[in-house]
Design a protein around this motif. Structure first.
Motif, PDB file in Angstrom:
ATOM      1  N   UNK A   1      -4.167  30.029-102.192  1.00 14.43           N
ATOM      2  CA  UNK A   1      -3.129  29.287-101.804  1.00 14.43           C
ATOM      3  C   UNK A   1      -2.029  30.375-102.039  1.00 14.43           C
ATOM      4  N   UNK A   2      -2.024  31.126-102.843  1.00 13.68           N
ATOM      5  CA  UNK A   2      -0.560  32.168-102.955  1.00 13.68           C
ATOM      6  C   UNK A   2      -0.553  33.010-101.697  1.00 13.68           C
ATOM      7  N   UNK A   3      -1.534  33.533-101.252  1.00 13.75           N
ATOM      8  CA  UNK A   3      -1.638  34.244 -99.952  1.00 13.75           C
ATOM      9  C   UNK A   3      -1.412  33.496 -98.757  1.00 13.75           C
ATOM     10  N   UNK A   4      -1.793  32.245 -98.492  1.00 18.15           N
ATOM     11  CA  UNK A   4      -1.715  31.669 -97.359  1.00 18.15           C
ATOM     12  C   UNK A   4      -0.281  31.071 -97.428  1.00 18.15           C
ATOM     13  N   UNK A   5       0.464  30.577 -98.463  1.00 21.56           N
ATOM     14  CA  UNK A   5       1.695  30.202 -98.590  1.00 21.56           C
ATOM     15  C   UNK A   5       2.753  31.335 -98.325  1.00 21.56           C
ATOM     16  N   UNK A   6       2.656  32.568 -98.820  1.00 19.95           N
ATOM     17  CA  UNK A   6       3.283  33.523 -98.623  1.00 19.95           C
ATOM     18  C   UNK A   6       3.269  34.099 -97.208  1.00 19.95           C
ATOM     19  N   UNK A   7       2.032  33.935 -96.457  1.00 17.72           N
ATOM     20  CA  UNK A   7       2.110  34.343 -95.217  1.00 17.72           C
ATOM     21  C   UNK A   7       2.902  33.186 -94.367  1.00 17.72           C
ATOM     22  N   UNK A   8       2.646  31.924 -94.504  1.00 12.68           N
ATOM     23  CA  UNK A   8       3.474  31.148 -93.670  1.00 12.68           C
ATOM     24  C   UNK A   8       5.065  31.182 -93.974  1.00 12.68           C
TER      25      UNK A   8
ATOM     26  N   UNK B   1       6.505  37.908-101.711  1.00 11.63           N
ATOM     27  CA  UNK B   1       6.468  36.475-102.068  1.00 11.63           C
ATOM     28  C   UNK B   1       5.000  36.427-102.771  1.00 11.63           C
ATOM     29  N   UNK B   2       3.835  37.113-102.532  1.00  4.40           N
ATOM     30  CA  UNK B   2       2.691  36.992-103.285  1.00  4.40           C
ATOM     31  C   UNK B   2       2.853  37.304-104.697  1.00  4.40           C
ATOM     32  N   UNK B   3       3.726  38.539-105.058  1.00  6.19           N
ATOM     33  CA  UNK B   3       3.889  39.000-106.277  1.00  6.19           C
ATOM     34  C   UNK B   3       4.546  37.831-106.971  1.00  6.19           C
ATOM     35  N   UNK B   4       5.690  37.245-106.498  1.00  7.52           N
ATOM     36  CA  UNK B   4       6.326  36.339-107.299  1.00  7.52           C
ATOM     37  C   UNK B   4       5.654  35.111-107.601  1.00  7.52           C
ATOM     38  N   UNK B   5       4.846  34.542-106.549  1.00  5.89           N
ATOM     39  CA  UNK B   5       3.882  33.348-106.741  1.00  5.89           C
ATOM     40  C   UNK B   5       2.956  33.557-107.755  1.00  5.89           C
ATOM     41  N   UNK B   6       2.511  34.892-107.930  1.00  2.00           N
ATOM     42  CA  UNK B   6       1.388  35.169-108.757  1.00  2.00           C
ATOM     43  C   UNK B   6       1.842  35.456-110.314  1.00  2.00           C
ATOM     44  N   UNK B   7       3.363  35.677-110.361  1.00  2.00           N
ATOM     45  CA  UNK B   7       3.652  36.317-111.381  1.00  2.00           C
ATOM     46  C   UNK B   7       3.085  37.706-111.775  1.00  2.00           C
ATOM     47  N   UNK B   8       2.716  38.330-110.507  1.00  2.00           N
ATOM     48  CA  UNK B   8       2.316  39.902-110.533  1.00  2.00           C
ATOM     49  C   UNK B   8       0.975  40.078-110.774  1.00  2.00           C
ATOM     50  N   UNK B   9       0.224  38.778-110.906  1.00  2.00           N
ATOM     51  CA  UNK B   9      -1.154  38.750-110.798  1.00  2.00           C
ATOM     52  C   UNK B   9      -1.971  39.400-109.661  1.00  2.00           C
ATOM     53  N   UNK B  10      -1.287  39.201-108.630  1.00  2.00           N
ATOM     54  CA  UNK B  10      -2.054  39.607-107.252  1.00  2.00           C
ATOM     55  C   UNK B  10      -0.696  40.462-106.643  1.00  2.00           C
TER      56      UNK B  10
ATOM     57  N   UNK C   1       6.027  41.935 -93.419  1.00  2.00           N
ATOM     58  CA  UNK C   1       5.180  42.184 -94.230  1.00  2.00           C
ATOM     59  C   UNK C   1       5.446  42.463 -95.542  1.00  2.00           C
ATOM     60  N   UNK C   2       6.670  43.308 -95.833  1.00  2.00           N
ATOM     61  CA  UNK C   2       7.374  43.449 -97.027  1.00  2.00           C
ATOM     62  C   UNK C   2       7.524  42.146 -97.680  1.00  2.00           C
TER      63      UNK C   2
ATOM     64  N   UNK D   1      -1.530  37.869 -88.340  1.00  2.00           N
ATOM     65  CA  UNK D   1      -1.514  38.481 -89.828  1.00  2.00           C
ATOM     66  C   UNK D   1      -3.231  38.019 -90.175  1.00  2.00           C
ATOM     67  N   UNK D   2      -4.027  39.051 -90.547  1.00  2.00           N
ATOM     68  CA  UNK D   2      -5.267  39.012 -90.791  1.00  2.00           C
ATOM     69  C   UNK D   2      -5.599  39.242 -92.144  1.00  2.00           C
TER      70      UNK D   2
END
Length: 344
Positions: free
Chosen positions: A272-279, A68-77, A62-63, A256-257
């Protein structure tokens, strides 16, 4: 105060001061006023709670997801992970997701039974032939549909994590056959399927929250429990239970929900950021889970735990009535079982 914090305070008041319940309901009422005004958690930072300790491989995944979400979003999310039941038990976390005051969680598929009935299928003992069969089901159309089934209950599945194979561990004797469970109080999750399984084998199922299980074993509230090797090791339950019988009765994935109330507020790019990071976190978790399982078994043996491998055929025979009961009482779930069994 954020809505999720109000709920946490309310739950704490109920737990620690039952006599102050009337006051706590005033607090809860204030929460719903806030929610009614639209103060639900949106993008920017999504809070993710779970019940496991930080040394657990699932927490590490989960960490990884959050990074990965932070990296994909450049810190936006960003996703902030709260481990170790800081925000509540698995059931409480699911309820927080349903009202949108918590963004994400990870729970065992068993915990979803009361929220998404089709998830019951994962609680059937000896459902999968082997690891490859399970992975093919989860990665295929059946697994993907099961992730989306909870949407009508405001819960959207993003991916599966390896939840390992669950086996019995006990304080006083090894479990070599279902007969050895006779007269034992066995801790189970809050799951009808888990209770039915233990009961069909002759044990007495006793629901206990995961965070309370160590003391329940110590105090004799339960005589035994069942879980996978990493969970037995990281929880330190082996300090109380010195017998681990690897019968591998259920293979329950973790799920993961994300709250649909939060998901629907995200832009398509954020989704897309969230789903890709989850996968990606799922692939990572499967890898470190296998490593953790091997290491945990070695460490359990070093700690003096007697590990045995009873004949699984005896346990399969003991739970055969569960399949007959499912066919008679829940034909839709039984058809799902048959479809899973047909996956090659």
């Amino acid at each position: 105060m954020y809505p999720e914090n109000l709920i946490i305070v309310w739950l704490s008041l109920i737990h620690m001061n039952p006599e102050k319940t009337p006051f706590s309901f005033l607090l809860l009422a204030s929460l719903f006023v806030v929610l009614a005004c639209g103060e639900v958690q949106t993008g920017r930072e999504i809070k993710m709670g779970h019940a496991l300790v930080t040394s657990h491989p699932v927490h590490k995944a989960m960490v990884f997801l959050a990074e990965r979400v932070e990296e994909k979003s450049n810190g936006q999310l960003r996703i902030k992970v709260y481990p170790n039941q800081q925000l509540g038990t698995e059931r409480e976390l699911l309820e927080l997701l349903q009202i949108g005051s918590l963004g994400m969680t990870k729970v065992s598929a068993a915990a979803l039974e009361g929220f998404a009935p089709t998830m019951q299928v994962f609680g059937m003992p000896y459902l999968f032939r082997d690891d490859a069969h399970q992975k093919k089901v989860l990665d295929g159309p059946i697994g993907r549909q099961l992730l989306l089934d909870p949407e009508e209950f405001w819960l959207r599945g993003l991916c599966y994590y390896d939840g390992g194979k669950r086996s019995f561990y006990t304080k006083d004797k090894p479990i070599e056959s279902p007969e050895d469970l006779q007269g034992l109080k066995v801790r189970v999750m809050e799951s009808n399927m888990a209770s039915n399984m233990v009961r069909s084998m002759g044990g007495s199922p006793t629901p206990v929250a995961y965070g309370e299980l160590y003391s329940a074993l110590q105090q004799g509230i339960v005589d035994a429990a069942e879980n996978n090797p990493p969970s037995l090791f990281t929880s330190k339950h082996y300090e109380v239970c010195k017998f681990y019988s690897i019968d591998e009765h259920t293979v329950l994935p973790d799920v993961v929900l994300i709250s649909t109330k939060v998901w629907n507020l995200l832009s398509e790019e954020e989704k897309t950021w969230v789903q890709e990071a989850a996968d990606e976190s799922s692939e990572y978790q499967y890898k470190i889970w296998a490593e953790s399982t091997e290491e945990s078994l070695r460490e359990l043996e070093k700690a003096g735990v007697q590990i045995s491998y009873p004949d699984k055929a005896l346990f399969r025979e003991g739970v055969s009535e569960m399949y007959e009961q499912m066919e008679a009482e829940q034909p839709e779930i039984y058809q799902l079982i048959k479809a899973i069994q047909l996956v090659n």
